[in-house]
Design a protein around this motif. Structure first.
Motif, PDB file in Angstrom:
ATOM      1  N   MET A   1       3.299  -1.916  13.985  1.00 55.45           N
ATOM      2  CA  MET A   1       3.024  -1.018  12.856  1.00 55.45           C
ATOM      3  C   MET A   1       2.019   0.061  13.282  1.00 55.45           C
ATOM      4  O   MET A   1       1.020  -0.234  13.923  1.00 55.45           O
TER       5      MET A   1
ATOM      6  N   ASP B   1      -0.710   2.621  12.181  1.00 55.75           N
ATOM      7  CA  ASP B   1      -1.624   2.976  11.093  1.00 55.75           C
ATOM      8  C   ASP B   1      -1.962   4.459  11.165  1.00 55.75           C
ATOM      9  O   ASP B   1      -2.375   4.971  12.209  1.00 55.75           O
TER      10      ASP B   1
ATOM     11  N   ASN C   1       2.555   3.041   8.704  1.00 58.34           N
ATOM     12  CA  ASN C   1       1.801   2.577   7.544  1.00 58.34           C
ATOM     13  C   ASN C   1       0.668   3.562   7.247  1.00 58.34           C
ATOM     14  O   ASN C   1      -0.275   3.689   8.031  1.00 58.34           O
ATOM     15  N   CYS C   2       0.776   4.272   6.133  1.00 52.89           N
ATOM     16  CA  CYS C   2      -0.282   5.212   5.747  1.00 52.89           C
ATOM     17  C   CYS C   2      -1.433   4.423   5.116  1.00 52.89           C
ATOM     18  O   CYS C   2      -1.307   3.911   4.015  1.00 52.89           O
ATOM     19  N   ILE C   3      -2.555   4.340   5.838  1.00 54.28           N
ATOM     20  CA  ILE C   3      -3.669   3.508   5.376  1.00 54.28           C
ATOM     21  C   ILE C   3      -4.749   4.300   4.646  1.00 54.28           C
ATOM     22  O   ILE C   3      -5.711   3.722   4.136  1.00 54.28           O
TER      23      ILE C   3
ATOM     24  N   GLU D   1       9.828   2.131   8.675  1.00 50.56           N
ATOM     25  CA  GLU D   1       9.137   0.853   8.521  1.00 50.56           C
ATOM     26  C   GLU D   1       8.013   0.651   9.535  1.00 50.56           C
ATOM     27  O   GLU D   1       7.160  -0.216   9.353  1.00 50.56           O
TER      28      GLU D   1
ATOM     29  N   SER E   1       7.191   6.982   4.492  1.00 46.58           N
ATOM     30  CA  SER E   1       7.502   5.665   3.919  1.00 46.58           C
ATOM     31  C   SER E   1       8.923   5.229   4.255  1.00 46.58           C
ATOM     32  O   SER E   1       9.266   4.045   4.135  1.00 46.58           O
TER      33      SER E   1
END
Length: 218
Positions: free
Chosen positions: A1, A3, A28-30, A25, A22
């Motif tokens: 993933m 970040d 991941n926008c943190i 997969e 989005s």
């Protein structure tokens, strides 16, 4: 993933980017910030691998924020979001070590490719941005450009070993360290050592500056 943090002063742009990302997969926008100052505060709590950075923002713009990130968090990749008419900002960002430049109207495929390329150690420049960089570097009489390129290549051959020269050619093709190691049948660690030696010999600070330098030769 992977970040990632998005930095842009326009909420509609941040929301649009989050929707695009989005769909993948792996990403991941943190977190998100609306200017460089807020980003600095955010980095006290978060450790993203990649930052998508707008250029023109209030309080602290993307160029100063990029400089801060590269000086204090050198492992974080910074990809600049730009419009086509921001030449001065483009060159400043490259000077401070930006890992990529994409236009704000880029499609999802290009944005995701730029993120992956940066993580692999490559510099991703939108073709229109590359064209501007090359034109600026080659703003000299046409009749002399070929000879000057040959002179620069001869100079490079004197400075670098044959293997370092091979690595340099792969870098200008946009290949990552992993891809170069596979092409030359050496370990990725060996390629990293070659790259470090090339940076030292050519007296450039980072891979971005190296690509700009090599554009004058190849």
């Amino acid at each position: 993933m992977i970040d990632l943090v998005i930095v842009d002063d326009q909420e509609i742009v941040r929301e649009g980017l989050k929707r695009i990302l989005s769909l993948n997969e792996e990403i991941n926008c943190i977190g998100e910030a609306y200017n460089g100052k807020q980003l600095i505060e955010l980095l006290k709590k978060l450790s993203p691998q990649v930052i998508l950075m707008d250029i023109r923002m209030p309080i602290m713009d993307g160029i100063e924020a990029t400089k801060f990130v590269k000086e204090n968090h050198p492992n974080i990749k910074v990809i600049i979001l730009t419009t086509f008419d921001e030449d001065d900002y483009i060159f400043q960002g490259l000077k401070y070590g930006a890992d990529g430049y994409i236009l704000k109207d880029s499609g999802s495929k290009e944005i995701i490719n730029s993120i992956k390329a940066a993580l692999e150690g490559s510099i991703f420049l939108n073709p229109k941005i590359t064209e501007k960089v090359v034109k600026a570097l080659n703003s000299r009489p046409i009749e002399n450009s070929a000879q000057k390129k040959n002179d620069e290549k001869e100079k490079l051959l004197q400075i670098l070993t044959p293997r370092e020269f091979d690595v340099a050619k792969h870098i200008i093709d946009g290949k990552s360290n992993k891809s170069i190691s596979e092409a030359l049948f050496v370990t990725e660690g060996t390629v990293k050592n070659y790259v470090s030696k090339i940076l030292e010999k050519l007296q450039v600070n980072n891979r971005t500056e190296l690509v700009i330098y090599l554009q004058k030769v190849f």
